[in-house]
Write a protein that holds these residues in place. Structure first.
Motif, PDB file in Angstrom:
ATOM      1  N   CYS A 122       0.863  -1.175   0.000  1.00 47.47           N
ATOM      2  CA  CYS A 122       0.000   0.000   0.000  1.00 47.47           C
ATOM      3  C   CYS A 122       0.902   1.228   0.000  1.00 47.47           C
ATOM      4  O   CYS A 122       1.152   1.856   1.028  1.00 47.47           O
ATOM      5  CB  CYS A 122      -0.917  -0.002   1.219  1.00 47.47           C
ATOM      6  N   ASN A 169      -4.747  -3.324  -2.134  1.00 50.78           N
ATOM      7  CA  ASN A 169      -3.541  -3.165  -1.323  1.00 50.78           C
ATOM      8  C   ASN A 169      -3.779  -2.424  -0.015  1.00 50.78           C
ATOM      9  O   ASN A 169      -3.075  -2.672   0.961  1.00 50.78           O
ATOM     10  CB  ASN A 169      -2.465  -2.412  -2.114  1.00 50.78           C
ATOM     11  N   CYS A 170      -4.755  -1.497  -0.015  1.00 56.88           N
ATOM     12  CA  CYS A 170      -4.935  -0.626   1.148  1.00 56.88           C
ATOM     13  C   CYS A 170      -6.238  -0.909   1.897  1.00 56.88           C
ATOM     14  O   CYS A 170      -6.211  -1.221   3.089  1.00 56.88           O
ATOM     15  CB  CYS A 170      -4.907   0.834   0.702  1.00 56.88           C
TER      16      CYS A 170
END
Length: 337
Positions: free
Chosen positions: A150, A193-194
């Motif tokens: 991230c 990813n986040c």
């Protein structure tokens, strides 16, 4: 020419609305795309020669995650460009679904080249021969790693791999600029990813441009590039990127001409009567200059690739016939302003 930024910030406080928010992001981004075609013909059809379409550009601004030694996110920028050359006439008044359907139905007859760049570096390049892609640059790293982070770099790597995973038809449609495919991929990667990892999302903005296309329908000029050694060197000509690459690699013969300049336009004769034919020119089998309507709109460096797979192209007629280099003094050109 730039559009206003369109902010796209994912709200972590309401995870149930995540999908609808992401769809809103994608819809908003899609509305910013400006598509142009260098063809005036309004019919979508296979052509005998390869057509070069203006480079499309998306500027993606991401703010990195706040690290321990930062108090505010640091914005970072990825300039994403696509270049497309196809033996396909694509009119400007065409929808994404029309282009997708036509390419799907005629894929076995399509030849050309697809190139994607980030910040000037090619991360994907393929040559299409009868609908089959031969990838020259762009085999992704299967080990993962950075692409799962991230972070700015992680989102960029993830988006590049997402684009690589598109089929040939998807890449053609993407490269033509029918959708902000790279930005959509970035939104997906931010979620993966986040958001899914419980890390605050990276706010990002996007603007789109169509560089290197002469004067756009709104009358906005783009910078002109200068060609060196005009009036001195012989320049080899190719009507398409594929042709000029084959010429540089010694795979096909070339027609050549000297180049002359007058009032920001390039000509193939010293009397400035024959506008330089649109296409690609090289004087050193490396540097390549793209000409559209007598204007140099782009430059690039192409390396020789003798073993690369290339499509079979029809013989190219000499575009300089009827415009020789007459003897006598060279006229005084109008100064470039």
């Amino acid at each position: 020419m730039k559009n206003n930024y369109i902010p796209s910030i994912i709200n972590l406080k309401n995870m149930k609305r995540l999908k609808s928010i992401q769809m809103a992001i994608i819809c908003l981004l899609a509305t910013t795309i400006l598509t142009y075609s260098c063809k005036q013909n309004d019919s979508l059809q296979i052509t005998e020669t390869v057509n070069n379409y203006p480079s499309k550009q998306t500027i993606l601004n991401l703010k990195s995650i706040i690290s321990s030694n930062e108090t505010t996110p640091t914005p970072q920028q990825a300039i994403v460009q696509s270049q497309l050359s196809l033996n396909l006439n694509i009119p400007s008044a065409i929808t994404e679904s029309e282009l997708t359907n036509y390419v799907n139905q005629n894929i076995s007859n399509i030849n050309g080249e697809i190139v994607f760049k980030v910040n000037g570096e090619i991360f994907y390049k393929s040559i299409i021969t009868n609908g089959v892609e031969n990838i020259i640059i762009g085999v992704p790293n299967s080990s993962g790693g950075l692409e799962n982070e991230c972070s700015f770099a992680g989102v960029i790597e993830c988006a590049k791999k997402t684009l690589y995973a598109l089929g040939t038809v998807g890449k053609i449609v993407c490269a033509f600029g029918m959708q902000s495919c790279y930005t959509v991929a970035a939104a997906d990667c931010i979620e993966k990813n986040c958001i899914n990892s419980g890390i605050p999302a990276i706010p990002f903005d996007v603007t789109t441009e169509t560089p290197n296309s002469g004067t756009d329908p709104g009358g906005v000029d783009i910078p002109h590039f200068k060609i060196p050694n005009i009036g001195i060197d012989n320049f080899k000509f190719g009507e398409s990127l594929v042709r000029i690459e084959m010429i540089i690699s010694g795979r096909t013969p070339a027609h050549s001409t000297k180049i002359f300049s007058n009032n920001n336009l390039y000509y193939s004769d010293v009397n400035f009567t024959c506008i330089l034919p649109s296409g690609f020119y090289t004087n050193n089998d490396s540097s390549v200059y793209e000409i559209v309507n007598g204007v140099c709109i782009d430059t690039r460096v192409i390396a020789s690739c003798v073993t690369c797979p290339y499509p079979t192209l029809p013989p190219l007629n000499n575009p300089f016939n009827g415009c020789g280099l007459p003897s006598g003094p060279v006229p005084t050109p109008v100064p470039n302003l």
